[in-house]
Write a protein that holds these residues in place. Sequence first.
Motif, PDB file in Angstrom:
ATOM      1  N   VAL A  93       0.840  -1.208   0.000  1.00 11.65           N
ATOM      2  CA  VAL A  93       0.000   0.000   0.000  1.00 11.65           C
ATOM      3  C   VAL A  93       0.868   1.248   0.000  1.00 11.65           C
ATOM      4  CG1 VAL A  93      -1.646   1.354   1.350  1.00 11.65           C
ATOM      5  CG2 VAL A  93      -2.003  -1.095   1.079  1.00 11.65           C
ATOM      6  N   ILE A 134       0.864   4.033  -3.032  1.00  8.06           N
ATOM      7  CA  ILE A 134       0.490   5.426  -2.762  1.00  8.06           C
ATOM      8  C   ILE A 134       1.579   6.397  -3.251  1.00  8.06           C
ATOM      9  CG2 ILE A 134       0.110   7.119  -0.930  1.00  8.06           C
ATOM     10  CD1 ILE A 134      -1.293   4.931   0.664  1.00  8.06           C
ATOM     11  N   HIS A 135       2.834   6.015  -3.067  1.00  7.99           N
ATOM     12  CA  HIS A 135       3.931   6.940  -3.372  1.00  7.99           C
ATOM     13  C   HIS A 135       4.683   6.589  -4.661  1.00  7.99           C
ATOM     14  CE1 HIS A 135       3.551   8.937   0.520  1.00  7.99           C
ATOM     15  NE2 HIS A 135       3.398   7.749   1.057  1.00  7.99           N
ATOM     16  N   SER A 174       8.471  11.191  -0.565  1.00  3.69           N
ATOM     17  CA  SER A 174       7.880  10.088  -1.342  1.00  3.69           C
ATOM     18  C   SER A 174       8.893   8.967  -1.557  1.00  3.69           C
ATOM     19  CB  SER A 174       7.400  10.605  -2.701  1.00  3.69           C
ATOM     20  OG  SER A 174       6.318  11.494  -2.541  1.00  3.69           O
ATOM     21  N   SER A 184       9.277   7.072   1.645  1.00  2.00           N
ATOM     22  CA  SER A 184       8.100   6.227   1.888  1.00  2.00           C
ATOM     23  C   SER A 184       8.147   4.969   1.035  1.00  2.00           C
ATOM     24  CB  SER A 184       6.816   7.008   1.585  1.00  2.00           C
ATOM     25  OG  SER A 184       6.684   8.116   2.455  1.00  2.00           O
TER      26      SER A 184
END
Length: 334
Positions: free
Chosen positions: A119, A123-124, A273, A276
């Motif tokens: 996930v 997302i990033h 980002s 992450s």
Amino acid sequence: MGIAENSKGLVLAVASGVFIGASFVLKKKGLKQAATHGTRAGVGGYSYLLQPLWWAGMLTMLIGEVANFVAYIYAPALLVTPLGALSIIVSAVLAHFLLKEKLQKMGILGCVFCIVGSVLIVIHAPQEHALNSVQEIWDLATQPLFLVYVAAAVSVVLALILHFEPRYGQTNMLVYLGICSLIGSLLVMSTKAIGIAIKLTLEGTSQLTYPQTWFFLTVTVICIITQLNYLNKALDTFNTAIVSPVYYVMFTTLTIIASVIMFKDWSEQSAGSIASEICGFVIVLSGTILLHATREQEQSNKQGSLTWYIGEDLVKRIEDGHLNLLHGSDYVEK
């Protein structure tokens, strides 16, 4: 445009994980059924070829591999490659229900890690760059920094094959897995180039006239043959439960590095980002290793606990048990 392309790649990568994960369970179930009607595959039998479930597993794996190939066309390798861990989750969950291979608590935790990490990556993940010809991909592949990576990868592979394999191949799995992972990272880059060429050709802009297209195809074939050869050697020589997670870690890491260099996946992303994505990747790797460690422990338990107590421990346990039995008997009291 980039978001839409990434979404297609994401859906295809997830579908690939589901199909490939299911294929392992279907094939294993087919092999089990074949063993009850003929000679087991492990001792040279081929009765599994008559099992519909085994063929269903092969078909499912083919669908999954095709979906994975197409996913690289629409999304960056930084997104697609780590999602390969989903196949491990699917196979573990299905095996729990269909094969009665109980998923332990640590295995469940490994699944959660893989999902959470995936996930974070999704997302990033960076957006896919629009490429309009194989010539553009060639320009990316011939930039100095990527050529340095290719030269380093090929040099290490040659050193491993010519020097280290004859001496340490049968005792150190990193020799075989190093070859597979380095070649695999180059394979993904050339496969992505071929996929984009096919996509553009189907859209009406033929890429077959470019010599670069045939160069990438040649590289792809060479990489596939080399990778399969040394991966089979690794699986035949060492424990699969150890080979699989180590290979996944090495292959995924090198593929991401190659993609970041060649396609500049991180060039337009913020430091947050990127951090992450790295964290998500580490979490996925941790979950994968945890899942495989759990399976390895289960396999060891199935083989019998006696294998863990050979030597003084076994003698001590037998003696203690014998003494306890005697001390608790009426014969000793008399």
